[in-house]
Design a protein around this motif. Structure first.
Motif, mmCIF file in Angstrom:
data_model
loop_
_atom_site.group_PDB
_atom_site.id
_atom_site.type_symbol
_atom_site.label_atom_id
_atom_site.label_comp_id
_atom_site.label_asym_id
_atom_site.label_seq_id
_atom_site.Cartn_x
_atom_site.Cartn_y
_atom_site.Cartn_z
ATOM 1 N N ILE A 62 11.547 -8.418 -8.754
ATOM 2 C CA ILE A 62 11.114 -6.950 -8.616
ATOM 3 C C ILE A 62 9.559 -6.721 -8.909
ATOM 4 C CG2 ILE A 62 11.376 -4.645 -9.793
ATOM 5 C CD1 ILE A 62 14.100 -5.701 -8.640
ATOM 6 N N THR A 63 9.003 -6.032 -7.934
ATOM 7 C CA THR A 63 7.703 -5.942 -8.156
ATOM 8 C C THR A 63 7.362 -4.340 -8.173
ATOM 9 O OG1 THR A 63 7.020 -7.735 -6.351
ATOM 10 C CG2 THR A 63 5.445 -6.029 -6.881
ATOM 11 N N LEU A 64 6.665 -3.946 -9.501
ATOM 12 C CA LEU A 64 6.283 -2.791 -9.881
ATOM 13 C C LEU A 64 4.942 -2.275 -9.682
ATOM 14 C CD1 LEU A 64 8.698 -2.307 -13.076
ATOM 15 C CD2 LEU A 64 9.100 -1.721 -10.598
ATOM 16 N N ARG A 65 4.335 -1.218 -9.139
ATOM 17 C CA ARG A 65 3.072 -0.563 -9.024
ATOM 18 C C ARG A 65 3.052 0.726 -9.649
ATOM 19 N NH1 ARG A 65 4.532 -3.194 -4.249
ATOM 20 N NH2 ARG A 65 3.353 -4.993 -3.961
ATOM 21 N N PRO A 66 2.159 1.371 -9.868
ATOM 22 C CA PRO A 66 2.075 2.837 -10.039
ATOM 23 C C PRO A 66 2.090 3.364 -9.073
ATOM 24 C CG PRO A 66 -0.044 1.528 -10.765
ATOM 25 C CD PRO A 66 0.882 0.461 -9.905
ATOM 26 N N GLY A 67 2.695 4.719 -9.359
ATOM 27 C CA GLY A 67 2.966 5.927 -8.507
ATOM 28 C C GLY A 67 4.360 6.545 -8.482
ATOM 29 N N HIS A 68 4.466 7.600 -8.060
ATOM 30 C CA HIS A 68 5.618 8.595 -7.991
ATOM 31 C C HIS A 68 6.499 8.425 -6.748
ATOM 32 C CE1 HIS A 68 4.140 10.903 -11.416
ATOM 33 N NE2 HIS A 68 2.917 10.855 -10.865
ATOM 34 N N PRO A 69 7.793 8.438 -6.748
ATOM 35 C CA PRO A 69 8.633 8.298 -5.786
ATOM 36 C C PRO A 69 8.437 9.320 -4.723
ATOM 37 C CG PRO A 69 9.722 8.205 -7.802
ATOM 38 C CD PRO A 69 8.318 8.838 -8.130
ATOM 39 N N LEU A 70 8.555 9.004 -3.325
ATOM 40 C CA LEU A 70 8.788 10.049 -2.279
ATOM 41 C C LEU A 70 10.337 10.341 -2.286
ATOM 42 C CD1 LEU A 70 7.569 11.254 0.144
ATOM 43 C CD2 LEU A 70 8.264 9.157 1.481
ATOM 44 N N LEU A 71 10.458 11.607 -2.248
ATOM 45 C CA LEU A 71 11.742 12.191 -2.049
ATOM 46 C C LEU A 71 11.886 12.898 -0.590
ATOM 47 C CD1 LEU A 71 12.219 14.003 -5.409
ATOM 48 C CD2 LEU A 71 12.955 11.649 -4.807
ATOM 49 N N TYR A 72 13.335 12.709 -0.187
ATOM 50 C CA TYR A 72 13.650 13.415 1.145
ATOM 51 C C TYR A 72 14.777 14.175 0.894
ATOM 52 C CZ TYR A 72 14.401 13.989 5.984
ATOM 53 O OH TYR A 72 14.739 14.668 7.407
ATOM 54 N N GLY A 73 14.757 15.420 1.516
ATOM 55 C CA GLY A 73 15.784 16.300 1.601
ATOM 56 C C GLY A 73 15.604 17.472 2.052
ATOM 57 N N LEU A 74 16.630 18.433 2.582
ATOM 58 C CA LEU A 74 16.190 19.505 3.489
ATOM 59 C C LEU A 74 15.435 19.397 4.605
ATOM 60 C CD1 LEU A 74 16.204 22.127 0.479
ATOM 61 C CD2 LEU A 74 18.104 21.701 1.969
ATOM 62 N N ARG A 75 15.536 18.099 5.269
ATOM 63 C CA ARG A 75 14.692 17.806 6.308
ATOM 64 C C ARG A 75 13.347 17.806 5.821
ATOM 65 N NH1 ARG A 75 17.132 20.936 11.616
ATOM 66 N NH2 ARG A 75 18.901 19.764 11.555
ATOM 67 N N GLY A 76 12.725 17.298 4.792
ATOM 68 C CA GLY A 76 11.366 17.218 4.231
ATOM 69 C C GLY A 76 11.040 16.251 3.398
ATOM 70 N N SER A 105 0.716 -1.352 0.018
ATOM 71 C CA SER A 105 0.028 0.054 0.001
ATOM 72 C C SER A 105 0.814 1.208 0.066
ATOM 73 C CB SER A 105 -0.947 0.065 1.070
ATOM 74 O OG SER A 105 -1.704 -1.174 1.143
ATOM 75 N N ASP A 106 2.213 1.152 0.366
ATOM 76 C CA ASP A 106 3.056 2.293 0.524
ATOM 77 C C ASP A 106 4.346 2.288 -0.448
ATOM 78 O OD1 ASP A 106 1.687 3.559 2.731
ATOM 79 O OD2 ASP A 106 2.282 2.029 3.906
ATOM 80 N N ALA A 107 4.339 1.103 -1.177
ATOM 81 C CA ALA A 107 5.349 1.193 -1.922
ATOM 82 C C ALA A 107 5.164 1.191 -3.536
ATOM 83 C CB ALA A 107 6.309 -0.128 -1.893
ATOM 84 N N HIS A 108 5.685 1.754 -4.449
ATOM 85 C CA HIS A 108 5.495 1.911 -5.786
ATOM 86 C C HIS A 108 6.466 0.577 -6.424
ATOM 87 C CE1 HIS A 108 9.310 3.956 -7.215
ATOM 88 N NE2 HIS A 108 9.250 4.536 -6.180
ATOM 89 N N ALA A 109 7.456 0.188 -5.762
ATOM 90 C CA ALA A 109 8.169 -0.935 -6.283
ATOM 91 C C ALA A 109 9.017 -1.526 -5.032
ATOM 92 C CB ALA A 109 9.388 -0.238 -7.068
ATOM 93 N N ALA A 110 9.342 -2.872 -5.180
ATOM 94 C CA ALA A 110 9.780 -3.665 -4.223
ATOM 95 C C ALA A 110 11.015 -4.383 -4.959
ATOM 96 C CB ALA A 110 8.923 -4.432 -3.234
ATOM 97 N N ALA A 111 12.219 -4.598 -4.303
ATOM 98 C CA ALA A 111 13.131 -5.481 -4.891
ATOM 99 C C ALA A 111 13.401 -6.544 -3.427
ATOM 100 C CB ALA A 111 14.354 -4.697 -5.071
#
Length: 176
Positions: free
Chosen positions: A151-165, A122-128
């Motif tokens: 490899i398992t792929l699902r629709p979705g955009h990646p979550l990014l992290y930087g500048l503490r957000g 429910s939270d991942a757009h891909a899993a290896a």
């Protein structure tokens, strides 16, 4: 004007803080690395230290705290899953970074016979799913090389992290 210091230990007490500040400005994808221990208990932690190493064989690199129980589970069972979180999963990223012992009770996950570790579908757009290859100690962390066997792929955009957000990957098409 450039503000620089020698980042080696002899560079002074501010070197680790300045290194952390520098790396904050380098956005990265967010993953939750999971495994089960030999008793079948799930373990997992948020990890932004993930990168591809080679396509042949398909290999990932992760870096985890050497004292991490997730790392102990990975080394004990010899496999792990890298769940790449989608842009709506920032709460899951925070949960798995918190150390909450009940984190797997608070998210949807599954583990089939071929999984190396729990999948956060429910939270991942891909899993290896990966088998542990080489491990290398590095300071207070251990670098683990894992050969991806599924490899398992699902629709979705990646979550990014930087500048503490956390941020969403822009929806615009990339330019070359």
């Amino acid at each position: 004007m450039t503000d620089s210091i020698d980042a080696t230990p002899r560079g002074g007490v501010e070197a680790p803080d300045r290194f952390r500040t520098m790396m904050r400005g380098f956005p990265t994808g967010v993953a939750v690395v999971t495994a089960t221990d030999l008793a079948g208990q799930p373990w997992g932690m948020t990890c932004s230290s993930v990168c591809s190493v080679t396509l042949d064989p398909p290999t990932l690199l992760i870096s985890l705290r050497s004292a991490s129980p997730t790392l102990a589970a990975i080394l004990g069972c010899g496999r792990f899953t890298v769940n790449l979180l989608h842009d709506r999963a920032w709460r899951t990223a925070e949960l798995f970074a918190s150390g909450n012992p009940g984190r797997f009770d608070l998210v949807d996950w599954d583990l089939d016979a071929d999984s190396a570790g729990p999948h956060l579908g429910s939270d991942a757009h891909a899993a290896a799913d990966c088998r542990v290859g080489t491990t290398v100690p590095a300071g207070d962390h251990t670098v683990v090389f894992g050969e991806a066997y599924r490899i398992t792929l699902r629709p979705g955009h990646p979550l990014l992290y930087g500048l503490r957000g956390y941020r969403r990957w822009p929806s615009a098409e990339p330019t070359n």
